[in-house]
Design a protein around this motif. Structure first.
Motif, PDB file in Angstrom:
ATOM      1  N   ILE A  42       0.839  -1.063  -0.024  1.00 33.98           N
ATOM      2  CA  ILE A  42      -0.149  -0.064  -0.154  1.00 33.98           C
ATOM      3  C   ILE A  42       0.677   1.293  -0.173  1.00 33.98           C
ATOM      4  CG2 ILE A  42      -1.661   1.184   1.366  1.00 33.98           C
ATOM      5  CD1 ILE A  42      -2.772  -1.309   2.268  1.00 33.98           C
ATOM      6  N   ALA A  43       2.132   1.262   0.685  1.00 38.00           N
ATOM      7  CA  ALA A  43       2.982   2.416   0.726  1.00 38.00           C
ATOM      8  C   ALA A  43       3.446   2.460  -0.605  1.00 38.00           C
ATOM      9  CB  ALA A  43       4.154   2.016   1.557  1.00 38.00           C
ATOM     10  N   ILE A  44       3.509   1.436  -1.662  1.00 34.01           N
ATOM     11  CA  ILE A  44       4.027   1.727  -3.048  1.00 34.01           C
ATOM     12  C   ILE A  44       2.626   2.415  -3.676  1.00 34.01           C
ATOM     13  CG2 ILE A  44       4.608   0.508  -4.973  1.00 34.01           C
ATOM     14  CD1 ILE A  44       6.155  -1.706  -3.128  1.00 34.01           C
ATOM     15  N   GLY A  45       1.712   1.893  -3.803  1.00 41.74           N
ATOM     16  CA  GLY A  45       0.653   2.310  -4.674  1.00 41.74           C
ATOM     17  C   GLY A  45      -0.717   1.467  -4.377  1.00 41.74           C
ATOM     18  N   LEU A  46      -1.813   2.092  -4.866  1.00 40.18           N
ATOM     19  CA  LEU A  46      -2.874   1.242  -4.356  1.00 40.18           C
ATOM     20  C   LEU A  46      -3.494   0.234  -5.581  1.00 40.18           C
ATOM     21  CD1 LEU A  46      -4.984   4.277  -3.115  1.00 40.18           C
ATOM     22  CD2 LEU A  46      -3.486   2.833  -1.905  1.00 40.18           C
ATOM     23  N   GLU A  47      -2.667  -0.012  -6.557  1.00 37.98           N
ATOM     24  CA  GLU A  47      -3.173  -0.814  -7.550  1.00 37.98           C
ATOM     25  C   GLU A  47      -3.623  -2.357  -7.061  1.00 37.98           C
ATOM     26  OE1 GLU A  47      -0.187   1.695  -9.753  1.00 37.98           O
ATOM     27  OE2 GLU A  47      -0.584   0.685  -7.738  1.00 37.98           O
ATOM     28  N   SER A  48      -2.959  -2.796  -6.184  1.00 40.62           N
ATOM     29  CA  SER A  48      -3.201  -4.142  -5.514  1.00 40.62           C
ATOM     30  C   SER A  48      -3.653  -4.125  -4.364  1.00 40.62           C
ATOM     31  CB  SER A  48      -1.919  -4.952  -5.482  1.00 40.62           C
ATOM     32  OG  SER A  48      -0.817  -4.319  -4.572  1.00 40.62           O
ATOM     33  N   GLY A  98       3.701  -1.081  10.135  1.00 40.07           N
ATOM     34  CA  GLY A  98       4.165  -0.985   8.817  1.00 40.07           C
ATOM     35  C   GLY A  98       3.631   0.367   8.282  1.00 40.07           C
ATOM     36  N   MET A  99       2.532   0.585   8.268  1.00 46.50           N
ATOM     37  CA  MET A  99       2.122   1.970   7.843  1.00 46.50           C
ATOM     38  C   MET A  99       2.508   3.060   8.479  1.00 46.50           C
ATOM     39  SD  MET A  99       0.313   0.943   4.999  1.00 46.50           S
ATOM     40  CE  MET A  99      -0.167   2.579   4.804  1.00 46.50           C
ATOM     41  N   ALA A 100       2.653   3.035   9.857  1.00 49.83           N
ATOM     42  CA  ALA A 100       3.081   4.161  10.695  1.00 49.83           C
ATOM     43  C   ALA A 100       4.480   4.336  10.250  1.00 49.83           C
ATOM     44  CB  ALA A 100       2.811   3.932  12.233  1.00 49.83           C
ATOM     45  N   LEU A 101       5.440   3.302  10.052  1.00 45.22           N
ATOM     46  CA  LEU A 101       6.682   3.397   9.892  1.00 45.22           C
ATOM     47  C   LEU A 101       6.909   3.835   8.255  1.00 45.22           C
ATOM     48  CD1 LEU A 101       9.584   2.944  10.782  1.00 45.22           C
ATOM     49  CD2 LEU A 101       9.369   0.501   9.866  1.00 45.22           C
ATOM     50  N   ALA A 102       6.098   3.424   7.584  1.00 47.33           N
ATOM     51  CA  ALA A 102       5.996   4.004   6.085  1.00 47.33           C
ATOM     52  C   ALA A 102       5.823   5.538   6.270  1.00 47.33           C
ATOM     53  CB  ALA A 102       5.043   3.343   5.104  1.00 47.33           C
ATOM     54  N   ALA A 103       4.703   6.056   6.856  1.00 42.32           N
ATOM     55  CA  ALA A 103       4.224   7.482   6.912  1.00 42.32           C
ATOM     56  C   ALA A 103       5.676   8.352   7.621  1.00 42.32           C
ATOM     57  CB  ALA A 103       3.193   7.622   7.823  1.00 42.32           C
ATOM     58  N   LEU A 104       6.235   7.664   8.485  1.00 41.01           N
ATOM     59  CA  LEU A 104       7.326   8.288   9.192  1.00 41.01           C
ATOM     60  C   LEU A 104       8.568   8.445   8.124  1.00 41.01           C
ATOM     61  CD1 LEU A 104       8.701   9.513  11.796  1.00 41.01           C
ATOM     62  CD2 LEU A 104       9.523   7.224  12.341  1.00 41.01           C
ATOM     63  N   LEU A 105       8.921   7.280   7.484  1.00 40.34           N
ATOM     64  CA  LEU A 105       9.946   7.301   6.770  1.00 40.34           C
ATOM     65  C   LEU A 105       9.942   7.780   5.127  1.00 40.34           C
ATOM     66  CD1 LEU A 105      11.858   3.902   7.972  1.00 40.34           C
ATOM     67  CD2 LEU A 105      12.047   6.248   8.617  1.00 40.34           C
ATOM     68  N   LEU A 106       8.929   7.533   4.756  1.00 44.33           N
ATOM     69  CA  LEU A 106       8.494   7.404   3.340  1.00 44.33           C
ATOM     70  C   LEU A 106       7.268   8.649   2.768  1.00 44.33           C
ATOM     71  CD1 LEU A 106       8.210   3.711   2.369  1.00 44.33           C
ATOM     72  CD2 LEU A 106      10.171   5.042   1.844  1.00 44.33           C
ATOM     73  N   ALA A 107       6.942   9.329   3.818  1.00 40.87           N
ATOM     74  CA  ALA A 107       6.134  10.473   3.408  1.00 40.87           C
ATOM     75  C   ALA A 107       6.543  11.382   2.714  1.00 40.87           C
ATOM     76  CB  ALA A 107       5.252  11.119   4.721  1.00 40.87           C
ATOM     77  N   PRO A 108       6.137  11.814   1.535  1.00 43.07           N
ATOM     78  CA  PRO A 108       6.682  12.686   0.858  1.00 43.07           C
ATOM     79  C   PRO A 108       6.706  14.257   1.368  1.00 43.07           C
ATOM     80  CG  PRO A 108       4.789  12.237  -0.554  1.00 43.07           C
ATOM     81  CD  PRO A 108       5.038  11.354   0.862  1.00 43.07           C
ATOM     82  N   ARG A 109       7.440  15.199   0.922  1.00 47.79           N
ATOM     83  CA  ARG A 109       7.435  16.568   1.385  1.00 47.79           C
ATOM     84  C   ARG A 109       5.915  17.108   1.041  1.00 47.79           C
ATOM     85  NH1 ARG A 109      12.066  20.196  -0.919  1.00 47.79           N
ATOM     86  NH2 ARG A 109      13.295  18.797   0.664  1.00 47.79           N
ATOM     87  N   ILE A 110       5.479  17.091  -0.115  1.00 46.11           N
ATOM     88  CA  ILE A 110       3.924  17.475  -0.485  1.00 46.11           C
ATOM     89  C   ILE A 110       3.388  16.079  -0.330  1.00 46.11           C
ATOM     90  CG2 ILE A 110       2.646  18.330  -2.380  1.00 46.11           C
ATOM     91  CD1 ILE A 110       5.223  19.681  -3.731  1.00 46.11           C
ATOM     92  N   TRP A 111       2.392  16.090   0.471  1.00 47.81           N
ATOM     93  CA  TRP A 111       1.610  14.877   0.953  1.00 47.81           C
ATOM     94  C   TRP A 111       0.324  15.362   1.162  1.00 47.81           C
ATOM     95  CZ3 TRP A 111       1.381  11.311   5.771  1.00 47.81           C
ATOM     96  CH2 TRP A 111       1.364  10.099   5.285  1.00 47.81           C
ATOM     97  N   PRO A 112      -0.617  15.392  -0.125  1.00 45.51           N
ATOM     98  CA  PRO A 112      -2.109  16.062   0.112  1.00 45.51           C
ATOM     99  C   PRO A 112      -2.933  14.935   0.737  1.00 45.51           C
ATOM    100  CG  PRO A 112      -1.437  15.180  -2.243  1.00 45.51           C
ATOM    101  CD  PRO A 112      -0.318  14.835  -1.528  1.00 45.51           C
ATOM    102  N   TRP A 167      -4.133   6.848   7.083  1.00 44.54           N
ATOM    103  CA  TRP A 167      -5.146   6.671   8.364  1.00 44.54           C
ATOM    104  C   TRP A 167      -5.719   5.556   8.281  1.00 44.54           C
ATOM    105  CZ3 TRP A 167      -3.840   8.724  12.643  1.00 44.54           C
ATOM    106  CH2 TRP A 167      -3.337   9.740  12.680  1.00 44.54           C
ATOM    107  N   MET A 168      -6.416   5.155   7.218  1.00 42.04           N
ATOM    108  CA  MET A 168      -7.581   3.957   7.116  1.00 42.04           C
ATOM    109  C   MET A 168      -6.862   2.704   7.259  1.00 42.04           C
ATOM    110  SD  MET A 168     -10.461   5.415   7.015  1.00 42.04           S
ATOM    111  CE  MET A 168     -11.382   3.893   6.768  1.00 42.04           C
ATOM    112  N   ALA A 169      -5.462   2.393   6.591  1.00 41.97           N
ATOM    113  CA  ALA A 169      -4.812   1.371   6.633  1.00 41.97           C
ATOM    114  C   ALA A 169      -4.549   1.074   8.208  1.00 41.97           C
ATOM    115  CB  ALA A 169      -3.659   1.394   5.798  1.00 41.97           C
ATOM    116  N   ILE A 170      -3.952   2.255   9.158  1.00 40.21           N
ATOM    117  CA  ILE A 170      -3.471   1.972  10.481  1.00 40.21           C
ATOM    118  C   ILE A 170      -4.809   1.660  11.091  1.00 40.21           C
ATOM    119  CG2 ILE A 170      -2.894   3.294  12.459  1.00 40.21           C
ATOM    120  CD1 ILE A 170      -0.904   4.931  10.516  1.00 40.21           C
TER     121      ILE A 170
END
Length: 572
Positions: free
Chosen positions: A193-199, A235-249, A262-265
């Motif tokens: 999910i941190a990569i994308g929503l396709e799957s 895993g989602m919380a860690l991704a939000a901490l490490l992978l969140a882009p500078r512009i995160w709309p 938020w929904m995945a967490i």
């Protein structure tokens, strides 16, 4: 245990050999384009550009593509960039930048392919229990079109990694119940999910299968369910901490954005809570607890993720949907396409569905087969909505087809065994589809567009913004100092609309767009003229309408001939 380990090592070795052999064959076949780093898909080129920008000094958290439109915050993730970028940095001192990039774009898909084949073998052994199922799955996986398209040389986009993570989650789902297996499933799904929503819909089915097995089997799977939830939320919380882009709309739900996180967490937290709540000692109580958790998750959507109510493309202007998004091939419903496409693209997936239905009918107590039936059925239904999920379904079909072959072969019926092999060979379905008679008007031969010579014609124009057909945009970006007006990315809405006004609009409209965007040049290829006018809305005197007549607009000056890319420079 020793025999099982030796079998896994054998399968891993064969998987690496098969992946290496096919990668070599594919590389030789496409060497002319690959050696020039003309990658198979625009998304592969954009991934390479993102990696180059990062290596060149752009911040890890800055995913913006400043050479596209007026500057675009991409909806991608840094996670798939990590290994190719590391390969390039490590190999550059030995092979130079071009050589390092070439090795990286060939080696990374091959590594993913080998890992995927090994996972398919493990899944087949788990679902079958028969000798030889792993080896059969390796061979079927090598032929599993269209899933194999994710792993051809140059395919550095994220789909191959997502497929691998989905299979890892599925393998954990089938494992003996343990907290470790649950954690693996949760983390794999979080990474996907941190990569994308396709799957993401298929990942949700993996979570649902784990939860339903807990409902049926009770406390033996409670620890696994709780660990799955903790792995997902952590895993989602860690991704939000490490992978969140500078512009995160937060106003978008098109990728790994705050609403999705938020929904995945929350989903993970609810699964973990259900797994540890005491007193759920009957199936009725477990069903009630799971239903309550699901209701809470749904009720939270308007508060935590209101953007998701409009879907991933809710911010795309209606006109751009009509002109472009509605014609994107991978976004089309599978069963709305011609029969030949259904056979070629979904044949293996449908064969796998039939195989698992037969196996479940013969052994209704096998929870693993029932779980895999749910996954494959979900893949078929979801592919019916969007074609992009059919390759995932093809891969999911491989383990159950391998199990079917083991069972048929054990009966000692040679003809039935040959038929089972033929029905399980994914590459045969597009060949069969290609043999179907298709009634359509003869197509005019198209000029080759994505060639080194054509891209060089654009590169020598020098710095400035260039307008090219959407699918060519990512290939132009690699020229230093050049920017491109449009490319096939939905967040580039304003510039993509300008692109269509430029190519399809009246001369005065097109000239105004060229002036507004300060275009250095407009380039297109005769082979893309019809693609630019899918909706049949080219105005008289437009670039596309005149191109069909072999003419160019009076407000431009042509500087290249029709033998390749046609380049128009706006007159002062």
């Amino acid at each position: 245990m020793t025999a099982a380990l030796s079998g896994r090592w054998r399968d891993a070795a064969i998987a690496m050999a098969v992946a290496a052999l096919l990668t070599l064959a594919w590389t030789i076949a496409d060497w002319a384009r690959l050696s020039a780093l003309i990658l198979p898909d625009p998304d592969d080129m954009m991934r390479l550009m993102q990696i180059r920008d990062w290596i060149g000094g752009q911040a890890f958290s800055d995913l913006s593509q400043y050479q596209l439109g007026g500057g675009l915050a991409m909806h991608w993730s840094r996670l798939p960039d990590l290994v190719p970028a590391a390969l390039i940095v490590l190999l550059e001192p030995l092979a130079g930048r071009h050589g390092a990039e070439l090795v990286a774009v060939i080696l990374w898909p091959a590594v993913l392919f080998a890992a995927t084949l090994a996972l398919l073998a493990s899944l087949a052994r788990r679902l079958s229990g028969g000798a030889g199922a792993g080896l059969i799955a390796l061979l079927l996986g090598a032929l599993a079109y269209p899933a194999t398209g994710f792993f051809t040389p140059g395919r550095i986009d994220h789909h191959g990694l997502q497929l691998l993570l989905l299979l890892a989650g599925g393998r954990a789902m089938l494992a003996a119940p343990s907290a470790r297996a649950g954690a693996v499933a949760g983390v794999a799904i979080a990474a996907s999910i941190a990569i994308g929503l396709e799957s993401a819909p298929l990942c949700a089915l993996v979570l649902a299968a784990i939860a339903l097995r807990w409902v049926v089997e009770g406390k033996d799977r409670a620890a696994m369910l709780a660990a799955t939830g903790m792995g997902l939320s952590g895993g989602m919380a860690l991704a939000a901490l490490l992978l969140a882009p500078r512009i995160w709309p937060s106003a978008l739900c098109d990728a790994f954005t705050p609403p999705v996180a938020w929904m995945a967490i929350l989903a993970g937290v609810l699964l973990a809570m259900v797994g540890v709540v005491p007193g759920l000692d009957t199936r009725v109580r477990r069903v009630g607890a799971l239903a309550l958790a699901g209701a809470m998750l749904i009720a939270a959507v308007p508060f935590l993720a209101p953007a998701c109510l409009a879907g991933p493309y809710g911010a795309v202007p209606p006109l751009l949907r009509t002109l472009w998004l509605d014609h994107v091939a991978e976004a089309q419903p599978l069963f709305g396409t011609p029969v030949a496409v259904v056979i070629g693209y979904a044949g293996l997936m449908l064969a796998g569905l039939a195989a698992v239905v037969v196996q479940v009918a013969r052994n209704r107590s096998d929870a693993g087969l029932l779980s895999w039936l749910a996954l494959l059925l979900g893949a078929v239904v979801l592919s019916g909505i969007q074609l992009r999920l059919a390759p995932f379904g093809a891969a999911l079909a491989v383990p159950v087809l391998a199990a079917m072959i083991v069972r048929v072969r054990a009966r000692g019926r040679p003809l039935a065994t040959v038929a089972a092999w033929a029905g399980s060979a994914g590459i045969l379905y597009p060949l069969a589809a290609g043999a179907l008679p298709v009634s359509r008007p003869a197509e005019q031969p198209r000029a080759p567009c994505l060639t080194p010579a054509n891209l060089q014609r654009i590169a020598v124009l020098g710095p400035g913004m260039i307008a090219v057909p959407l699918d060519m945009g990512a290939y132009v970006l690699e020229t230093p100092g050049q920017a491109v007006l449009a490319a096939p990315y939905h967040r580039n809405g304003a510039a993509n609309l300008a692109h269509y006004r430029l190519f399809l609009g009246k001369p005065e409209t097109a000239a105004a767009e060229a002036q507004w965007w300060k275009l250095r040049a407009i380039a297109y290829c005769p082979g893309w003229v019809d693609d630019l006018d899918l909706a049949g809305v080219a105005a008289p005197g437009s670039i596309v309408a005149l191109a069909r007549q072999g003419r160019t607009p009076g407000w431009t000056k042509p500087v290249a001939g029709p033998d390749g890319v046609i380049i128009l420079v706006p007159r002062p």
